[in-house]
Design a protein around this motif. Structure first.
Motif, PDB file in Angstrom:
ATOM      1  N   GLU A 139       1.251  -7.181   4.579  1.00 46.55           N
ATOM      2  CA  GLU A 139       0.120  -7.397   3.675  1.00 46.55           C
ATOM      3  C   GLU A 139      -1.019  -6.499   4.138  1.00 46.55           C
ATOM      4  OE1 GLU A 139      -2.675 -10.829   1.662  1.00 46.55           O
ATOM      5  OE2 GLU A 139      -1.512 -11.348   3.450  1.00 46.55           O
ATOM      6  N   THR A 140      -1.497  -5.637   3.250  1.00 45.08           N
ATOM      7  CA  THR A 140      -2.455  -4.614   3.640  1.00 45.08           C
ATOM      8  C   THR A 140      -3.430  -4.324   2.518  1.00 45.08           C
ATOM      9  OG1 THR A 140      -2.664  -2.277   4.313  1.00 45.08           O
ATOM     10  CG2 THR A 140      -0.785  -2.839   2.927  1.00 45.08           C
ATOM     11  N   ASN A 141      -4.605  -3.799   2.899  1.00 46.05           N
ATOM     12  CA  ASN A 141      -5.519  -3.294   1.878  1.00 46.05           C
ATOM     13  C   ASN A 141      -5.176  -1.855   1.502  1.00 46.05           C
ATOM     14  OD1 ASN A 141      -6.850  -1.498   3.796  1.00 46.05           O
ATOM     15  ND2 ASN A 141      -8.111  -3.218   4.483  1.00 46.05           N
ATOM     16  N   GLY A 142      -4.237  -1.250   2.229  1.00 45.44           N
ATOM     17  CA  GLY A 142      -3.718   0.070   1.865  1.00 45.44           C
ATOM     18  C   GLY A 142      -4.587   1.247   2.250  1.00 45.44           C
ATOM     19  N   TRP A 143      -5.772   0.987   2.792  1.00 44.57           N
ATOM     20  CA  TRP A 143      -6.730   2.067   3.025  1.00 44.57           C
ATOM     21  C   TRP A 143      -6.248   3.036   4.099  1.00 44.57           C
ATOM     22  CZ3 TRP A 143     -11.014   4.282   5.690  1.00 44.57           C
ATOM     23  CH2 TRP A 143     -12.040   4.786   4.858  1.00 44.57           C
ATOM     24  N   LEU A 144      -5.405   2.554   4.994  1.00 45.49           N
ATOM     25  CA  LEU A 144      -4.876   3.382   6.080  1.00 45.49           C
ATOM     26  C   LEU A 144      -3.400   3.712   5.868  1.00 45.49           C
ATOM     27  CD1 LEU A 144      -6.559   1.534   9.087  1.00 45.49           C
ATOM     28  CD2 LEU A 144      -7.266   3.703   8.065  1.00 45.49           C
ATOM     29  N   GLY A 145      -2.972   3.681   4.630  1.00 40.44           N
ATOM     30  CA  GLY A 145      -1.564   3.899   4.334  1.00 40.44           C
ATOM     31  C   GLY A 145      -1.031   5.238   4.793  1.00 40.44           C
ATOM     32  N   GLU A 146      -1.903   6.233   4.882  1.00 44.54           N
ATOM     33  CA  GLU A 146      -1.450   7.557   5.310  1.00 44.54           C
ATOM     34  C   GLU A 146      -0.964   7.556   6.755  1.00 44.54           C
ATOM     35  OE1 GLU A 146      -5.830   9.404   6.571  1.00 44.54           O
ATOM     36  OE2 GLU A 146      -4.759  10.199   4.843  1.00 44.54           O
ATOM     37  N   ARG A 147      -1.267   6.525   7.509  1.00 48.11           N
ATOM     38  CA  ARG A 147      -0.766   6.434   8.883  1.00 48.11           C
ATOM     39  C   ARG A 147       0.750   6.222   8.926  1.00 48.11           C
ATOM     40  NH1 ARG A 147      -4.860   2.925  12.735  1.00 48.11           N
ATOM     41  NH2 ARG A 147      -6.718   4.242  12.468  1.00 48.11           N
ATOM     42  N   LEU A 148       1.315   5.746   7.847  1.00 48.33           N
ATOM     43  CA  LEU A 148       2.739   5.422   7.815  1.00 48.33           C
ATOM     44  C   LEU A 148       3.539   6.584   7.251  1.00 48.33           C
ATOM     45  CD1 LEU A 148       2.656   1.754   6.493  1.00 48.33           C
ATOM     46  CD2 LEU A 148       2.614   2.551   8.858  1.00 48.33           C
ATOM     47  N   SER A 149       4.531   7.030   8.002  1.00 51.60           N
ATOM     48  CA  SER A 149       5.454   8.042   7.508  1.00 51.60           C
ATOM     49  C   SER A 149       6.454   7.387   6.551  1.00 51.60           C
ATOM     50  CB  SER A 149       6.206   8.678   8.675  1.00 51.60           C
ATOM     51  OG  SER A 149       7.073   7.728   9.275  1.00 51.60           O
ATOM     52  N   ASP A 150       7.222   8.188   5.875  1.00 51.30           N
ATOM     53  CA  ASP A 150       8.266   7.625   5.025  1.00 51.30           C
ATOM     54  C   ASP A 150       9.267   6.845   5.864  1.00 51.30           C
ATOM     55  OD1 ASP A 150       7.135   8.610   2.724  1.00 51.30           O
ATOM     56  OD2 ASP A 150       8.490  10.322   2.543  1.00 51.30           O
ATOM     57  N   ALA A 151       9.569   7.348   7.066  1.00 50.78           N
ATOM     58  CA  ALA A 151      10.486   6.617   7.947  1.00 50.78           C
ATOM     59  C   ALA A 151       9.900   5.266   8.345  1.00 50.78           C
ATOM     60  CB  ALA A 151      10.783   7.456   9.193  1.00 50.78           C
ATOM     61  N   LEU A 182      -5.771   3.266  -3.737  1.00 47.25           N
ATOM     62  CA  LEU A 182      -5.062   3.686  -4.950  1.00 47.25           C
ATOM     63  C   LEU A 182      -4.069   4.802  -4.644  1.00 47.25           C
ATOM     64  CD1 LEU A 182      -7.978   3.630  -7.563  1.00 47.25           C
ATOM     65  CD2 LEU A 182      -6.432   1.785  -6.872  1.00 47.25           C
ATOM     66  N   ASP A 183      -4.438   5.698  -3.748  1.00 47.78           N
ATOM     67  CA  ASP A 183      -3.520   6.774  -3.354  1.00 47.78           C
ATOM     68  C   ASP A 183      -2.268   6.195  -2.702  1.00 47.78           C
ATOM     69  OD1 ASP A 183      -5.289   8.670  -4.315  1.00 47.78           O
ATOM     70  OD2 ASP A 183      -6.106   9.167  -2.336  1.00 47.78           O
ATOM     71  N   PHE A 184      -2.460   5.198  -1.855  1.00 46.24           N
ATOM     72  CA  PHE A 184      -1.321   4.563  -1.195  1.00 46.24           C
ATOM     73  C   PHE A 184      -0.439   3.854  -2.224  1.00 46.24           C
ATOM     74  CE2 PHE A 184       0.357   0.948   1.524  1.00 46.24           C
ATOM     75  CZ  PHE A 184       1.280   1.720   2.195  1.00 46.24           C
ATOM     76  N   ALA A 185      -1.071   3.189  -3.183  1.00 43.69           N
ATOM     77  CA  ALA A 185      -0.304   2.513  -4.229  1.00 43.69           C
ATOM     78  C   ALA A 185       0.552   3.514  -5.002  1.00 43.69           C
ATOM     79  CB  ALA A 185      -1.251   1.781  -5.180  1.00 43.69           C
ATOM     80  N   ARG A 186      -0.004   4.670  -5.314  1.00 42.48           N
ATOM     81  CA  ARG A 186       0.760   5.687  -6.044  1.00 42.48           C
ATOM     82  C   ARG A 186       1.909   6.230  -5.191  1.00 42.48           C
ATOM     83  NH1 ARG A 186      -4.775   7.319  -7.264  1.00 42.48           N
ATOM     84  NH2 ARG A 186      -5.314   6.664  -9.394  1.00 42.48           N
ATOM     85  N   ARG A 187       1.667   6.365  -3.904  1.00 46.24           N
ATOM     86  CA  ARG A 187       2.738   6.825  -3.015  1.00 46.24           C
ATOM     87  C   ARG A 187       3.884   5.817  -2.979  1.00 46.24           C
ATOM     88  NH1 ARG A 187       2.317   7.113   3.499  1.00 46.24           N
ATOM     89  NH2 ARG A 187       4.462   7.839   3.901  1.00 46.24           N
TER      90      ARG A 187
END
Length: 276
Positions: A139-151, A182-187
């Protein structure tokens, strides 16, 4: 580490816990967060039926980069308020429930606070859960989603994404711009990764029909949102603001009526989403 550690399981997710790592050196906190060898957890709760599918164990991380005005756990804003928990201990704790979680179609949810402030710990704990055959959710606010790689995201079966508000009103509510969310949601949508949207309905703050409709249209466009949860605002955590000496601006706000919650759900349903 403390040879007789405090119990991880809280009496409830609203239990006030502060300064659990107050004596820990800053360098230890920094290294722990970078490696994920140690996490800073407010608590574990077991038997949750409201934090993802089935019955779940929830690991509540400490530390958050947002300051939501309706937050019911402001004691999770600081990592120091969390207990320093070695990854091995968290995995051992989770393993106690592995069979029951499978029987009850549940799993592990890592919440907070904001778990992506401790992204290495969160990913490693999810990976350990998956080796047990346990379903994983963050459960996340997604703001730091870029920290997560696809792996990294491959270790997460479900993302519970908080969409708190819309447009300029989002910063007033959370203290942050919503663009990274929103960027994380689109990813996640591009990956076709399952998402549940969580939206807190606050009278006078997030109950504007057009605001809800804007969120609903965005969520519907993603095509990977399996469920929307409209969560009614409550005052169960207001005492924490007082105990922590924080300025609580929603003291006089009441919970929304059942009719208001249903009306909000209907806005999401009108966009073809399942809302509850």
């Amino acid at each position: 580490m403390n040879p007789d550690p405090e119990p991880l399981e809280a009496k409830s997710p609203y239990e006030l816990r502060v300064n659990q790592s107050g004596g820990v050196q800053e360098s230890f906190v920094k290294t722990s967060i970078e490696t994920g060898d140690v996490g800073f957890l407010h608590s574990f709760t077991t038997g949750s039926a409201v934090d993802g599918p089935g019955v779940r164990v929830v690991a509540w991380t400490a530390g958050c980069n947002w300051r939501c005005r309706y937050c019911h756990n402001p004691d999770t804003w600081s990592a120091i308020n969390g207990m320093a928990v070695p990854l091995e201990r968290a995995v051992t704790e989770l393993s106690k429930y592995r069979r029951g979680l499978k029987v009850m179609s549940g799993g592990l949810t890592i919440s907070g606070g904001e778990p992506l402030l401790q992204d290495r710990f969160a990913v490693r704990l999810c990976a350990a859960a998956k080796t047990m055959g346990v379903h994983t959710a963050i459960e996340t606010n997604g703001w730091l989603g870029e920290r997560l790689s696809d792996a990294d995201l491959d270790q997460v079966d479900l993302v519970l994404l908080g969409l708190k508000s819309w447009g300029d009103r989002h910063r007033d509510l959370t203290g942050k711009d919503m663009t990274p969310t929103l960027d994380f949601a689109r990813r996640l949508a591009a990956r076709k990764q399952p998402v549940w949207i969580r939206f807190v309905l606050v009278p006078g703050l997030t109950d504007d029909t057009e605001l809800i409709a804007s969120i609903a249209r965005f969520a519907a466009e993603l095509k990977n949102v399996h469920r929307v949860e409209v969560l009614p605002f409550h005052q169960l955590g207001h005492f924490k603001w007082d105990k922590l000496g924080l300025d609580y601006t929603l003291r006089d706000v009441h919970s929304p009526s059942n009719e208001s919650v249903e009306k909000a759900c209907e806005v999401f349903r009108s966009e073809g989403l399942q809302a509850f």
